[in-house]
Motif scaffolding. Sequence first.
Motif, PDB file in Angstrom:
ATOM      1  N   VAL A 160       3.309   7.595  -6.516  1.00 57.65           N
ATOM      2  CA  VAL A 160       2.392   7.517  -5.365  1.00 57.65           C
ATOM      3  C   VAL A 160       1.824   8.897  -5.056  1.00 57.65           C
ATOM      4  O   VAL A 160       0.642   9.042  -4.734  1.00 57.65           O
ATOM      5  N   SER A 161       2.649   9.918  -5.177  1.00 56.95           N
ATOM      6  CA  SER A 161       2.174  11.292  -4.968  1.00 56.95           C
ATOM      7  C   SER A 161       1.116  11.652  -6.002  1.00 56.95           C
ATOM      8  O   SER A 161       0.149  12.370  -5.699  1.00 56.95           O
ATOM      9  N   ASP A 219      -6.117  14.164  -1.780  1.00 54.03           N
ATOM     10  CA  ASP A 219      -5.527  14.065  -0.443  1.00 54.03           C
ATOM     11  C   ASP A 219      -4.378  15.037  -0.201  1.00 54.03           C
ATOM     12  O   ASP A 219      -3.762  15.002   0.866  1.00 54.03           O
ATOM     13  N   ILE A 261      -3.467   1.387  -5.556  1.00 54.62           N
ATOM     14  CA  ILE A 261      -2.236   1.852  -4.918  1.00 54.62           C
ATOM     15  C   ILE A 261      -2.403   1.979  -3.402  1.00 54.62           C
ATOM     16  O   ILE A 261      -1.502   1.626  -2.640  1.00 54.62           O
ATOM     17  N   THR A 262      -3.549   2.460  -2.962  1.00 55.86           N
ATOM     18  CA  THR A 262      -3.705   2.673  -1.519  1.00 55.86           C
ATOM     19  C   THR A 262      -3.919   1.377  -0.746  1.00 55.86           C
ATOM     20  O   THR A 262      -3.619   1.308   0.450  1.00 55.86           O
ATOM     21  N   ALA A 268      -2.147  10.318  -4.872  1.00 53.68           N
ATOM     22  CA  ALA A 268      -2.662  11.108  -3.754  1.00 53.68           C
ATOM     23  C   ALA A 268      -3.279  12.415  -4.235  1.00 53.68           C
ATOM     24  O   ALA A 268      -4.326  12.852  -3.733  1.00 53.68           O
ATOM     25  N   PRO A 311       0.814  -1.215   0.000  1.00 48.75           N
ATOM     26  CA  PRO A 311       0.000   0.000   0.000  1.00 48.75           C
ATOM     27  C   PRO A 311       0.850   1.268   0.000  1.00 48.75           C
ATOM     28  O   PRO A 311       1.713   1.453   0.861  1.00 48.75           O
ATOM     29  N   ASN A 312       0.638   2.112  -1.023  1.00 45.88           N
ATOM     30  CA  ASN A 312       1.335   3.397  -1.148  1.00 45.88           C
ATOM     31  C   ASN A 312       2.855   3.245  -1.138  1.00 45.88           C
ATOM     32  O   ASN A 312       3.580   4.151  -0.712  1.00 45.88           O
ATOM     33  N   THR A 313       3.331   2.116  -1.642  1.00 45.09           N
ATOM     34  CA  THR A 313       4.771   1.858  -1.632  1.00 45.09           C
ATOM     35  C   THR A 313       5.218   1.347  -2.996  1.00 45.09           C
ATOM     36  O   THR A 313       4.706   0.330  -3.484  1.00 45.09           O
ATOM     37  N   THR A 314       6.152   2.046  -3.606  1.00 42.10           N
ATOM     38  CA  THR A 314       6.739   1.588  -4.863  1.00 42.10           C
ATOM     39  C   THR A 314       8.256   1.608  -4.764  1.00 42.10           C
ATOM     40  O   THR A 314       8.827   2.288  -3.917  1.00 42.10           O
TER      41      THR A 314
END
Length: 360
Positions: free
Chosen positions: A338-339, A347, A47-48, A342, A12-15
């Motif tokens: 990831v940004s 967000d 992604i989340t 968001a 989650p939210n990690t690449t």
Amino acid sequence: MRTARAALLTGPNTTRIENIPLPEIGVDDALLRVEACGLCGSDIEQITTGGRMPLPVIPGHEPLGIIEQIGPRAAERWGVTTGDRVVVEVVVPCRECRHCRDGLFTYCDRSIGAYGYRPFDAPSTLIGGWSEYMYLHPNSVVHKMDATIPVAIAATYNSLAAGIRWAVQLGGVKQGDTVVVLGAGQRGIAAVIAARAAGADRIFITGLARDSHKLAIAQAFGAEAAILADEEDVPGRVRELTDESLADVVLDITPMAAQPVRDALEIVRGGGTIVLAGLKHGHAIELVTDTLIQKGVTMVGARGVEGSSIEAAIRLIESGEYPLELLTTHTFSLDDAVSAVAVLAGDVPGETAINVAIVP
């Protein structure tokens, strides 16, 4: 050995960025140099949460790019050659089942996989759009696009295709119609564009107060009025705006929310059409089905886009008739993928996104 930088989703939210060797290309497949990959709401979920498939995976299911290398049989089958710009449909179909024979590849009974979502057997793991290069399976479905179109505008093809699919192909919007679009995301705005292009006479769109920037863009594309769903009575406002004649076609493109579905039944005219395109992720919605019956309403479920709507979107983009640069609010590199998600999700304070793309 040549390699491609790719962003792999590992959680989650990690690449993480990896350099992956480019595959050898045979007579039936191809290598795409990715110019951009658009994002949509399903990217936010993937992604989340980390997605529902084994990780790591290279996300990205709205790619477009330039054919870098292609086998002779693939070139003949797809009608493209080295140097051509193409967009790639997400599903890699079997091309043999009943749905494939009808050209409905997203409904393929035996699909091989899906770019950015469901990995499949291939000579490379470069099978997602968050990469500098992407491997194209022989069964891929591609569509040629004018390579002179600015990349950011070209990357709007999928959201525009959704608007065309939902408003025109499924909703049947035609000359003189009154249309209400519930939801002001990029696909809601795309539905406004599609309805206007189809000749709709009056178009109204709903959104939340925080969506003021999106609603303004929708009005720039032809929506006559914007209704704030969190501040106004949507059915009452539609009755007022239409002098009680209501809407010929209503599109629900809102995620999660149940009220827009109930509103749709109130604001559609007798014999009109409701298109449901906003996923509610399993949440049950109570409906007064007597209203559906007594009004004689057609209610249609919409799932993604199809080749014909992608082709129509490409023609719309190539026409240059619409200021599509108004949709292209953000581009991000692989390192900031990831940004990017968001920002699309709303967000990030101060960022007002409509169409967001990864540009490797």
